[in-house]
Design an enzyme around this catalytic site. Structure first.
Site, mmCIF file in Angstrom:
data_model
loop_
_atom_site.group_PDB
_atom_site.id
_atom_site.type_symbol
_atom_site.label_atom_id
_atom_site.label_comp_id
_atom_site.label_asym_id
_atom_site.label_seq_id
_atom_site.Cartn_x
_atom_site.Cartn_y
_atom_site.Cartn_z
ATOM 1 N N MET A 36 38.764 44.699 42.204
ATOM 2 C CA MET A 36 37.696 45.700 42.252
ATOM 3 C C MET A 36 37.086 45.765 43.639
ATOM 4 O O MET A 36 35.906 45.541 43.864
ATOM 5 C CB MET A 36 36.623 45.378 41.223
ATOM 6 C CG MET A 36 37.099 45.544 39.791
ATOM 7 S SD MET A 36 35.751 45.325 38.641
ATOM 8 C CE MET A 36 36.552 45.760 37.123
ATOM 9 N N GLY A 53 40.894 36.400 44.012
ATOM 10 C CA GLY A 53 39.565 36.993 44.087
ATOM 11 C C GLY A 53 39.183 37.947 42.974
ATOM 12 O O GLY A 53 38.034 38.379 42.921
ATOM 13 N N ASP A 54 40.124 38.288 42.085
ATOM 14 C CA ASP A 54 39.774 39.251 41.040
ATOM 15 C C ASP A 54 40.621 39.022 39.783
ATOM 16 O O ASP A 54 41.202 39.950 39.233
ATOM 17 C CB ASP A 54 39.976 40.680 41.557
ATOM 18 C CG ASP A 54 39.279 41.717 40.677
ATOM 19 O OD1 ASP A 54 38.437 41.342 39.845
ATOM 20 O OD2 ASP A 54 39.584 42.917 40.821
ATOM 21 N N LEU A 55 40.669 37.768 39.330
ATOM 22 C CA LEU A 55 41.439 37.461 38.120
ATOM 23 C C LEU A 55 40.605 37.840 36.898
ATOM 24 O O LEU A 55 40.114 37.002 36.148
ATOM 25 C CB LEU A 55 41.825 35.979 38.101
ATOM 26 C CG LEU A 55 42.880 35.574 39.139
ATOM 27 C CD1 LEU A 55 43.105 34.070 39.113
ATOM 28 C CD2 LEU A 55 44.202 36.312 38.918
ATOM 29 N N ASN A 56 40.469 39.151 36.710
ATOM 30 C CA ASN A 56 39.685 39.640 35.584
ATOM 31 C C ASN A 56 40.582 39.912 34.379
ATOM 32 O O ASN A 56 41.803 39.787 34.434
ATOM 33 C CB ASN A 56 38.842 40.859 35.985
ATOM 34 C CG ASN A 56 39.680 42.089 36.276
ATOM 35 O OD1 ASN A 56 40.521 42.514 35.485
ATOM 36 N ND2 ASN A 56 39.435 42.698 37.434
#
Length: 375
Positions: free
Chosen positions: A1, A227-230
């Protein structure tokens, strides 16, 4: 994101190609004929799921791709996009389920193309399509939460120890709004929340972060973070037929646009926060993710001591920047506010319980894994 290197989300120009223009782009740049394509949701880039026919140039045996058209601001950082793409290729070669790029007709992994409006330029890539179900669409259990923590640590470790690239310094993104070190930068966007109890909690998070996390950064172990392991960027598939107790494996890791230099503890905090979003037991998530992470990279006492505020900090980043961006791009509000639907409730609950009680729950769960195999 991602929301940019220079901490100014408002400068972004999200691409807005029509499906016809996207198909023509694939034909012109990659020499592939599109059978069909459909839009995919995105934060500030434009993505399409693409199926091609008569594929002679793409990855061997592949006929499905993701066309990724990067926003105009990030497209001004070709070294950064190059490093991120090379990292994906490196991870794939190391056995991680990450996408790889289809080469352009000129043999490049990406191409800078004129945008849909004015003189904007957008970096274009065609990435292999990874099958699987987003974590957001499954009922998570202890087994997959542990697995996600383990994958997160393994990914950071192999990048830190083995990934080399001439432009890797571009991952030092000092003012990048999504780097967890930059929680204090949220102060310039906090007006998007208005005046309410939510803003008051975010202000407390920022102040505590400045007072207790920032001074400790030098004691944390550095690495390269995804940085964005959503829950939308991790894909899984089931390796068992049991409906009551499915066993999952991670089948895809998506979206490396938030990659930057950070710290191991950042990655586990980010994973914990996003795994909490849809969980029926959000405060129970952290211990399982932490146990998986520490099976590869055990945290130090200083890193563990910062975990609560780092998770709160990531909630604050996601909620504040989403509110700010939704004011600028109301047409994308539904996607931008996905996290906010439950995020505020979870952040408020964490603050009401307090650091000591939340940590006790996380650390006791993680400790149980040292006495037995993963659940």
């Amino acid at each position: 994101m991602s929301s940019g290197n220079d901490c100014r989300p408002q400068t972004f120009s999200k691409p807005a190609l029509s499906e016809k223009e996207a198909a023509e782009l694939v034909a012109r740049v990659f020499g592939l004929k599109v059978s069909w394509l459909r839009p995919l949701p995105s934060y500030d880039d434009q993505n399409f799921h693409v199926c091609v026919s008569g594929n002679n140039h793409g990855a061997e045996g592949a006929d499905e791709y993701v066309l990724k058209i990067t926003n105009s601001e990030d497209s001004r950082e070709p070294d950064l996009i190059q490093v991120q793409t090379q990292a994906m290729m490196f991870l794939s070669a190391e056995g991680f389920p990450s996408a790889t790029p289809c080469l352009t007709k000129d043999g490049a992994i990406m191409s800078l193309e004129s945008g849909d409006t004015g003189n904007k330029k957008h970096m274009v890539r065609l990435l292999t399509y990874l099958p699987g179900t987003p974590v957001a669409k499954i009922a998570t259990n202890a087994q997959i939460l542990y697995e996600i923590g383990k994958v997160a640590a393994s990914l950071d470790k192999v990048l830190a120890e083995k990934f080399h690239h001439p432009a890797v310094k571009s991952l030092h993104r000092g003012q990048f709004i999504w780097n967890l070190a930059n929680v204090p930068l949220l102060e310039q966007y906090i007006d998007a929340l208005g005046q309410n109890k939510y803003r008051a909690v975010v202000e407390q998070v920022i102040e505590q972060f400045k007072g207790t996390v920032i001074p400790k950064l030098s004691s944390f172990r550095a690495c390269i973070n995804h940085g964005d392991l959503n829950d939308h960027n991790i894909l899984v598939d089931s390796s068992s037929a049991s409906l009551e107790n499915p066993q999952y494996r991670v089948s895809g890791i998506l979206d490396f646009s938030d990659m930057s230099y950070g710290y191991y503890v950042f990655e586990v905090a980010i994973a914990i926060m996003y795994m909490m979003i849809e969980s029926p037991d959000p405060l129970g998530v952290g211990g399982h993710v932490l146990a998986g992470f520490e099976s590869v990279v055990p945290l130090t006492a200083e890193e563990r001591g910062a975990l609560f505020l780092l998770v709160c900090g990531r909630f604050a980043q996601s909620l504040v920047i989403a509110a700010h961006t939704a004011l600028l791009y109301p047409e994308n509000k539904e996607y931008l506010m996905i996290t906010a639907k439950t995020g505020w409730k979870h952040l408020m609950t964490m603050f009401e319980m307090g650091q000591e009680a939340v940590e006790k729950k996380w650390f006791e769960t993680a400790l149980a894994y040292t006495h037995c195999a993963p659940a």
